[in-house]
Design an enzyme around this catalytic site. Structure first.
Site, short mmCIF file in Angstrom:
data_model
loop_
_atom_site.label_atom_id
_atom_site.label_comp_id
_atom_site.label_asym_id
_atom_site.label_seq_id
_atom_site.Cartn_x
_atom_site.Cartn_y
_atom_site.Cartn_z
N ASP A 281 0.51 4.09 1.04
CA ASP A 281 1.06 4.83 2.57
C ASP A 281 2.57 3.99 3.31
O ASP A 281 2.57 4.31 4.20
CB ASP A 281 -0.01 4.88 3.38
CG ASP A 281 -0.85 3.96 3.91
OD1 ASP A 281 -0.86 2.69 3.68
OD2 ASP A 281 -0.96 3.57 5.04
N HIS B 25 0.90 -1.41 -0.31
CA HIS B 25 -0.22 0.37 0.07
C HIS B 25 0.74 1.37 0.15
O HIS B 25 1.87 1.12 0.74
CB HIS B 25 -0.78 -0.12 1.19
CG HIS B 25 -2.31 -0.96 0.98
ND1 HIS B 25 -2.94 -1.32 2.29
CD2 HIS B 25 -2.53 -1.59 -0.14
CE1 HIS B 25 -4.23 -2.52 1.36
NE2 HIS B 25 -3.47 -2.14 0.81
FE FE Z 1 -1.68 1.31 6.09
ZN ZN Z 2 -2.16 -1.12 3.95
#
Ligand code: FE
Ligand code: ZN
Length: 253
Positions: free
Chosen positions: A56, A54
């Site tokens: 982030d 992901h």
């Molecule tokens: Fe996360």
């Molecule tokens: Zn995640």
């Protein structure tokens, strides 16, 4: 070795492992706070660990790699640009520059190839286990996440858990809804509210405290089973189905 949280975005923590003048970062979703910290503290970046794909957690990789060509360890079963050292269950990540070593744990559920890193009494588990909660099932099944959480729960109780989000108070509000009579949850809410009021992170936290307060590790508790069955509207045959019903409820809580 010291472990420092760098707040990023709204509620992420990027973890910096530092020893003398050298540093390793875990899940750098954003390069900017990392580069600022390294520069302010006069640290050299030696390696990067990544738990899952992901943005982030990996968004800072290109900018960090533009400043330092360092090894990047990450899940072998996920396609992440910039990973030089794909790792999987049981492999050892040796980081002599900071005097630390970690064992890789495959912990799918939040994503299909999610890994964790365990060593030095610390667990970096990304978005799998949170304080009083667990990650959403974006790619995995309830059975996978239940097994991954069981794998983490089997680590020593004094393991300090470094997850990557400050979700603790909202997780505890849900835990209190699952088990209104759980006094350990009420006590943890008070302790974590005090930490947040003082602008302190609630992470890391000792693994042992999760067994009394994390509903996702309590799917064999009668009170949790009752609530899960109420939410599901029917009887649930086993702990995975209980876990699935609680996770489903949390998604709309
Ligand atoms: Fe996360
Ligand atoms: Zn995640």
């Amino acid at each position: 070795m010291q472990i420092i949280p760098l707040p990023a975005f709204r509620d992420n923590y990027i973890w910096v492992l530092r020893h003398e003048s050298r540093a390793v970062v875990v899940d750098p979703g954003d390069a900017e706070p990392v580069l600022r910290y390294l520069s302010d503290e006069g640290l050299s970046l030696e390696a990067i660990l990544v738990t899952h794909h992901h943005s982030d957690h990996v968004g800072g990789l290109p900018a960090l790699l533009a400043t330092a060509s360092v090894p990047v360890y990450g899940p072998a079963r996920e396609d992440i640009a910039g990973i030089s050292h794909p790792v999987a269950q049981g492999e050892e990540v040796r980081l002599p520059s900071i005097g630390a070593s970690f064992r890789v744990l495959d912990i799918p559920g939040h994503t299909a190839g999610h890994v964790g890193y365990y060593g030095e009494g610390a667990l970096f588990c990304g978005d799998t286990l949170f304080a009083a909660g667990c990650g959403r099932l974006f790619e995995g099944t309830p059975a996978q996440m239940h097994a991954s959480l069981a794998k983490l729960a089997a680590l020593p109780g004094d393991t300090r858990v470094y997850c990557t989000h400050e979700y603790t108070l909202s997780n505890l509000a849900f835990a209190a809804a699952v088990e209104p009579g759980n006094t350990a949850v009420a006590e943890r809410i008070a302790a974590c509210q005090a930490l947040r009021a003082a602008d302190q992170p609630t992470v890391p936290f000792p693994l042992a405290g999760e067994f009394a307060t994390n509903p996702f590790l309590r799917s064999s508790e009668p009170a949790v089973i009752r609530q899960a069955e109420t939410q599901a509207g029917h009887a649930l045959a086993n702990p995975v189905d209980v876990f699935a019903a609680i996770r489903e409820w949390k998604n709309r809580f």
